[in-house]
Design a protein around this motif. Sequence first.
Motif, PDB file in Angstrom:
ATOM      1  N   TYR A 174       3.951  -5.296  -0.021  1.00 41.46           N
ATOM      2  CA  TYR A 174       3.968  -3.843  -0.635  1.00 41.46           C
ATOM      3  C   TYR A 174       2.593  -3.195  -1.008  1.00 41.46           C
ATOM      4  O   TYR A 174       2.473  -2.236  -0.527  1.00 41.46           O
ATOM      5  CB  TYR A 174       4.792  -3.895  -2.265  1.00 41.46           C
ATOM      6  CG  TYR A 174       6.383  -3.944  -2.222  1.00 41.46           C
ATOM      7  CD1 TYR A 174       7.045  -3.613  -0.867  1.00 41.46           C
ATOM      8  CD2 TYR A 174       6.774  -4.380  -3.039  1.00 41.46           C
ATOM      9  CE1 TYR A 174       8.503  -3.631  -1.248  1.00 41.46           C
ATOM     10  CE2 TYR A 174       8.251  -4.759  -3.111  1.00 41.46           C
ATOM     11  CZ  TYR A 174       9.066  -4.275  -1.978  1.00 41.46           C
ATOM     12  OH  TYR A 174      10.379  -4.102  -2.212  1.00 41.46           O
ATOM     13  N   ALA A 175       1.715  -3.774  -1.299  1.00 41.58           N
ATOM     14  CA  ALA A 175       0.422  -3.682  -1.431  1.00 41.58           C
ATOM     15  C   ALA A 175      -0.291  -3.070  -0.254  1.00 41.58           C
ATOM     16  O   ALA A 175      -0.846  -2.113  -0.137  1.00 41.58           O
ATOM     17  CB  ALA A 175      -0.277  -4.711  -2.369  1.00 41.58           C
ATOM     18  N   ARG A 176       0.200  -3.871   0.816  1.00 42.62           N
ATOM     19  CA  ARG A 176      -0.799  -3.860   2.093  1.00 42.62           C
ATOM     20  C   ARG A 176      -0.158  -2.389   2.635  1.00 42.62           C
ATOM     21  O   ARG A 176      -0.956  -1.813   3.608  1.00 42.62           O
ATOM     22  CB  ARG A 176      -0.411  -4.767   2.817  1.00 42.62           C
ATOM     23  CG  ARG A 176      -1.244  -6.080   2.652  1.00 42.62           C
ATOM     24  CD  ARG A 176      -1.072  -7.231   3.809  1.00 42.62           C
ATOM     25  NE  ARG A 176      -2.161  -8.189   3.464  1.00 42.62           N
ATOM     26  CZ  ARG A 176      -1.747  -9.652   3.419  1.00 42.62           C
ATOM     27  NH1 ARG A 176      -0.799  -9.985   4.423  1.00 42.62           N
ATOM     28  NH2 ARG A 176      -2.615 -10.499   3.356  1.00 42.62           N
ATOM     29  N   VAL A 177       1.112  -2.040   2.496  1.00 42.42           N
ATOM     30  CA  VAL A 177       1.573  -0.588   2.874  1.00 42.42           C
ATOM     31  C   VAL A 177       1.388   0.390   1.810  1.00 42.42           C
ATOM     32  O   VAL A 177       2.232   1.401   2.031  1.00 42.42           O
ATOM     33  CB  VAL A 177       3.175  -0.965   3.503  1.00 42.42           C
ATOM     34  CG1 VAL A 177       2.817  -1.911   4.906  1.00 42.42           C
ATOM     35  CG2 VAL A 177       4.080  -1.226   2.526  1.00 42.42           C
ATOM     36  N   ASN A 178       0.715   0.256   0.884  1.00 37.36           N
ATOM     37  CA  ASN A 178       0.410   1.255  -0.087  1.00 37.36           C
ATOM     38  C   ASN A 178       1.923   1.576  -1.033  1.00 37.36           C
ATOM     39  O   ASN A 178       1.795   2.653  -1.577  1.00 37.36           O
ATOM     40  CB  ASN A 178       0.152   2.614   0.636  1.00 37.36           C
ATOM     41  CG  ASN A 178      -0.921   3.205  -0.379  1.00 37.36           C
ATOM     42  OD1 ASN A 178      -1.593   2.704  -1.156  1.00 37.36           O
ATOM     43  ND2 ASN A 178      -1.095   4.645  -0.267  1.00 37.36           N
ATOM     44  N   ARG A 179       2.592   0.589  -0.963  1.00 41.51           N
ATOM     45  CA  ARG A 179       3.538   0.676  -2.176  1.00 41.51           C
ATOM     46  C   ARG A 179       3.252   0.078  -3.145  1.00 41.51           C
ATOM     47  O   ARG A 179       3.852  -0.916  -3.687  1.00 41.51           O
ATOM     48  CB  ARG A 179       4.752   0.190  -1.686  1.00 41.51           C
ATOM     49  CG  ARG A 179       5.509   0.954  -0.299  1.00 41.51           C
ATOM     50  CD  ARG A 179       6.958   0.543   0.177  1.00 41.51           C
ATOM     51  NE  ARG A 179       7.762   0.112  -0.860  1.00 41.51           N
ATOM     52  CZ  ARG A 179       9.017  -0.259  -0.547  1.00 41.51           C
ATOM     53  NH1 ARG A 179       9.222  -0.690   0.853  1.00 41.51           N
ATOM     54  NH2 ARG A 179       9.901  -0.447  -1.396  1.00 41.51           N
ATOM     55  N   LEU A 180       2.273   0.555  -3.986  1.00 38.96           N
ATOM     56  CA  LEU A 180       1.508   0.110  -5.071  1.00 38.96           C
ATOM     57  C   LEU A 180       2.249   0.018  -6.437  1.00 38.96           C
ATOM     58  O   LEU A 180       2.377  -1.039  -6.995  1.00 38.96           O
ATOM     59  CB  LEU A 180       0.140   0.904  -5.449  1.00 38.96           C
ATOM     60  CG  LEU A 180      -0.784   0.961  -4.120  1.00 38.96           C
ATOM     61  CD1 LEU A 180      -1.858   1.670  -4.715  1.00 38.96           C
ATOM     62  CD2 LEU A 180      -1.143  -0.556  -4.132  1.00 38.96           C
ATOM     63  N   ALA A 181       3.378   0.938  -6.542  1.00 40.85           N
ATOM     64  CA  ALA A 181       4.300   1.038  -7.809  1.00 40.85           C
ATOM     65  C   ALA A 181       5.092  -0.236  -7.696  1.00 40.85           C
ATOM     66  O   ALA A 181       5.315  -0.814  -8.481  1.00 40.85           O
ATOM     67  CB  ALA A 181       4.752   2.263  -7.830  1.00 40.85           C
ATOM     68  N   ASP A 182       5.548  -0.345  -6.395  1.00 41.77           N
ATOM     69  CA  ASP A 182       6.376  -1.620  -6.108  1.00 41.77           C
ATOM     70  C   ASP A 182       5.693  -2.947  -6.059  1.00 41.77           C
ATOM     71  O   ASP A 182       6.200  -3.928  -6.993  1.00 41.77           O
ATOM     72  CB  ASP A 182       7.205  -1.645  -4.966  1.00 41.77           C
ATOM     73  CG  ASP A 182       8.092  -0.442  -4.708  1.00 41.77           C
ATOM     74  OD1 ASP A 182       8.626  -0.259  -5.615  1.00 41.77           O
ATOM     75  OD2 ASP A 182       8.182   0.259  -3.528  1.00 41.77           O
TER      76      ASP A 182
END
Length: 86
Positions: free
Chosen positions: A26-34
Amino acid sequence: YAARVRTLGPDHPTTLPSASNLAIAYARVNRLADAIKVHQQIYATRTRVVGPDHADTQRTRERLVAALVDAGRAAEAGRLIDDALA
């Protein structure tokens, strides 16, 4: 990850690394909230199951701090670091 939770349960030693891999993805694809939500769940579980001083718990805390900083939540990350040092 969901299949492991259903099969093994959320606290199983195999489930937690799968959850961590999901949060990292999730962090790598910029889904930081997830990413933050999953890291927070893992951190709470690991703290409860193996304790706050366990290496896996500390690694999870580091990843959570990094995700918080990336999301612009440095103050929250700082509090987490301060709590760990207390």
